[in-house]
Design a protein around this motif. Structure first.
Motif, PDB file in Angstrom:
ATOM      1  N   MET A   1     -48.486 117.336 -14.760  1.00 14.55           N
ATOM      2  CA  MET A   1     -49.921 117.489 -14.910  1.00 14.55           C
ATOM      3  C   MET A   1     -50.310 117.015 -16.321  1.00 14.55           C
ATOM      4  O   MET A   1     -49.636 117.343 -17.286  1.00 14.55           O
ATOM      5  CB  MET A   1     -50.311 118.955 -14.705  1.00 14.55           C
ATOM      6  N   PRO A   2     -51.398 116.245 -16.419  1.00 19.25           N
ATOM      7  CA  PRO A   2     -51.824 115.773 -17.737  1.00 19.25           C
ATOM      8  C   PRO A   2     -52.253 116.928 -18.636  1.00 19.25           C
ATOM      9  O   PRO A   2     -52.773 117.942 -18.166  1.00 19.25           O
ATOM     10  CB  PRO A   2     -53.000 114.848 -17.443  1.00 19.25           C
ATOM     11  N   ASP A   3     -52.043 116.747 -19.936  1.00 22.51           N
ATOM     12  CA  ASP A   3     -52.426 117.778 -20.908  1.00 22.51           C
ATOM     13  C   ASP A   3     -53.931 118.033 -20.891  1.00 22.51           C
ATOM     14  O   ASP A   3     -54.373 119.151 -21.142  1.00 22.51           O
ATOM     15  CB  ASP A   3     -52.000 117.374 -22.321  1.00 22.51           C
ATOM     16  N   ASN A   4     -54.709 117.011 -20.618  1.00 24.54           N
ATOM     17  CA  ASN A   4     -56.172 117.131 -20.642  1.00 24.54           C
ATOM     18  C   ASN A   4     -56.754 117.292 -19.231  1.00 24.54           C
ATOM     19  O   ASN A   4     -57.831 116.785 -18.932  1.00 24.54           O
ATOM     20  CB  ASN A   4     -56.778 115.922 -21.354  1.00 24.54           C
ATOM     21  N   TYR A   5     -56.051 118.008 -18.378  1.00 24.92           N
ATOM     22  CA  TYR A   5     -56.439 118.209 -16.982  1.00 24.92           C
ATOM     23  C   TYR A   5     -57.879 118.698 -16.852  1.00 24.92           C
ATOM     24  O   TYR A   5     -58.667 118.130 -16.100  1.00 24.92           O
ATOM     25  CB  TYR A   5     -55.469 119.200 -16.331  1.00 24.92           C
ATOM     26  N   GLU A   6     -58.239 119.736 -17.601  1.00 26.83           N
ATOM     27  CA  GLU A   6     -59.589 120.292 -17.506  1.00 26.83           C
ATOM     28  C   GLU A   6     -60.631 119.275 -17.957  1.00 26.83           C
ATOM     29  O   GLU A   6     -61.716 119.176 -17.362  1.00 26.83           O
ATOM     30  CB  GLU A   6     -59.718 121.585 -18.324  1.00 26.83           C
ATOM     31  N   GLU A   7     -60.304 118.505 -18.974  1.00 23.72           N
ATOM     32  CA  GLU A   7     -61.231 117.473 -19.463  1.00 23.72           C
ATOM     33  C   GLU A   7     -61.445 116.393 -18.394  1.00 23.72           C
ATOM     34  O   GLU A   7     -62.574 115.929 -18.187  1.00 23.72           O
ATOM     35  CB  GLU A   7     -60.662 116.850 -20.737  1.00 23.72           C
ATOM     36  N   ILE A   8     -60.384 116.021 -17.729  1.00 24.79           N
ATOM     37  CA  ILE A   8     -60.480 115.024 -16.660  1.00 24.79           C
ATOM     38  C   ILE A   8     -61.373 115.548 -15.533  1.00 24.79           C
ATOM     39  O   ILE A   8     -62.253 114.836 -15.040  1.00 24.79           O
ATOM     40  CB  ILE A   8     -59.077 114.649 -16.136  1.00 24.79           C
ATOM     41  N   ILE A   9     -61.150 116.788 -15.140  1.00 27.15           N
ATOM     42  CA  ILE A   9     -61.938 117.399 -14.066  1.00 27.15           C
ATOM     43  C   ILE A   9     -63.412 117.490 -14.463  1.00 27.15           C
ATOM     44  O   ILE A   9     -64.309 117.223 -13.658  1.00 27.15           O
ATOM     45  CB  ILE A   9     -61.388 118.797 -13.697  1.00 27.15           C
ATOM     46  N   MET A  10     -63.673 117.866 -15.710  1.00 27.95           N
ATOM     47  CA  MET A  10     -65.065 117.951 -16.172  1.00 27.95           C
ATOM     48  C   MET A  10     -65.730 116.571 -16.146  1.00 27.95           C
ATOM     49  O   MET A  10     -66.922 116.451 -15.865  1.00 27.95           O
ATOM     50  CB  MET A  10     -65.143 118.570 -17.561  1.00 27.95           C
ATOM     51  N   GLY A  11     -64.960 115.522 -16.415  1.00 28.54           N
ATOM     52  CA  GLY A  11     -65.492 114.162 -16.303  1.00 28.54           C
ATOM     53  C   GLY A  11     -65.904 113.846 -14.880  1.00 28.54           C
ATOM     54  O   GLY A  11     -66.952 113.233 -14.639  1.00 28.54           O
ATOM     55  N   LEU A  12     -65.108 114.277 -13.934  1.00 29.35           N
ATOM     56  CA  LEU A  12     -65.429 114.085 -12.522  1.00 29.35           C
ATOM     57  C   LEU A  12     -66.731 114.798 -12.172  1.00 29.35           C
ATOM     58  O   LEU A  12     -67.624 114.218 -11.546  1.00 29.35           O
ATOM     59  CB  LEU A  12     -64.268 114.600 -11.660  1.00 29.35           C
ATOM     60  N   ILE A  13     -66.861 116.037 -12.611  1.00 27.29           N
ATOM     61  CA  ILE A  13     -68.079 116.810 -12.343  1.00 27.29           C
ATOM     62  C   ILE A  13     -69.286 116.162 -13.012  1.00 27.29           C
ATOM     63  O   ILE A  13     -70.359 116.027 -12.405  1.00 27.29           O
ATOM     64  CB  ILE A  13     -67.905 118.270 -12.808  1.00 27.29           C
ATOM     65  N   THR A  14     -69.125 115.744 -14.248  1.00 24.30           N
ATOM     66  CA  THR A  14     -70.233 115.158 -15.007  1.00 24.30           C
ATOM     67  C   THR A  14     -70.739 113.871 -14.360  1.00 24.30           C
ATOM     68  O   THR A  14     -71.953 113.695 -14.177  1.00 24.30           O
ATOM     69  CB  THR A  14     -69.791 114.885 -16.460  1.00 24.30           C
ATOM     70  N   HIS A  15     -69.834 112.981 -14.009  1.00 26.93           N
ATOM     71  CA  HIS A  15     -70.253 111.713 -13.408  1.00 26.93           C
ATOM     72  C   HIS A  15     -70.840 111.920 -12.007  1.00 26.93           C
ATOM     73  O   HIS A  15     -71.818 111.250 -11.643  1.00 26.93           O
ATOM     74  CB  HIS A  15     -69.100 110.718 -13.376  1.00 26.93           C
ATOM     75  N   ALA A  16     -70.265 112.827 -11.246  1.00 24.64           N
ATOM     76  CA  ALA A  16     -70.815 113.107  -9.921  1.00 24.64           C
ATOM     77  C   ALA A  16     -72.222 113.703 -10.047  1.00 24.64           C
ATOM     78  O   ALA A  16     -73.134 113.320  -9.303  1.00 24.64           O
ATOM     79  CB  ALA A  16     -69.900 114.058  -9.150  1.00 24.64           C
ATOM     80  N   GLY A  17     -72.403 114.610 -10.984  1.00 21.93           N
ATOM     81  CA  GLY A  17     -73.728 115.202 -11.200  1.00 21.93           C
ATOM     82  C   GLY A  17     -74.741 114.177 -11.641  1.00 21.93           C
ATOM     83  O   GLY A  17     -75.900 114.196 -11.192  1.00 21.93           O
ATOM     84  N   ALA A  18     -74.334 113.258 -12.507  1.00 21.75           N
ATOM     85  CA  ALA A  18     -75.244 112.197 -12.959  1.00 21.75           C
ATOM     86  C   ALA A  18     -75.626 111.294 -11.789  1.00 21.75           C
ATOM     87  O   ALA A  18     -76.791 110.880 -11.671  1.00 21.75           O
ATOM     88  CB  ALA A  18     -74.597 111.393 -14.074  1.00 21.75           C
ATOM     89  N   CYS A  19     -74.679 111.006 -10.927  1.00 14.31           N
ATOM     90  CA  CYS A  19     -74.959 110.196  -9.739  1.00 14.31           C
ATOM     91  C   CYS A  19     -76.034 110.853  -8.884  1.00 14.31           C
ATOM     92  O   CYS A  19     -77.019 110.219  -8.500  1.00 14.31           O
ATOM     93  CB  CYS A  19     -73.679 110.001  -8.932  1.00 14.31           C
TER      94      CYS A  19
END
Length: 103
Positions: A1-19
């Motif tokens: 698992m990547p060290d920045n797992y939560e950051e990656i997931i938050m990026g997914l949420i952020t971009h989906a929300g912006a869409c």
């Protein structure tokens, strides 16, 4: 698992929300008969959806189909955001066409 797992997931949420936000803004523009603005906002929504999808694809690649990436509630939440954003964008595009044809 990547060290920045939560950051990656938050990026997914952020971009989906912006869409999703941009897609709904496009619908509002279409309702005001600002069709050029509506198309611009849909294109911006597509860019955000692409960024979110790229993150999702990276996570799938990291998992390698072997359960290497843990499925926490935040991951489920992020996937839900992405899928509802993509569905909203598709439906809103159809609604915008209806508004354009009505004018």
């Amino acid at each position: 698992m990547p060290d920045n797992y939560e950051e990656i997931i938050m990026g997914l949420i952020t971009h989906a929300g912006a869409c999703k936000s941009m897609a709904f803004a496009a619908l509002q523009a279409a309702k005001r008969k600002e069709h050029t603005e509506a198309q611009y906002l849909l294109a911006e929504a597509d860019k955000e959806a692409k960024k979110a999808h790229e993150i999702q694809t990276r996570l799938i690649g990291l998992d390698e189909g072997e359960g290497k990436i843990p499925v926490h509630l935040i991951m489920v939440h992020a996937q839900d955001h992405l899928m509802t954003a993509m569905l909203a964008r598709e439906l809103i595009a159809e609604l915008i066409l209806l508004h354009q044809n009505k004018d």
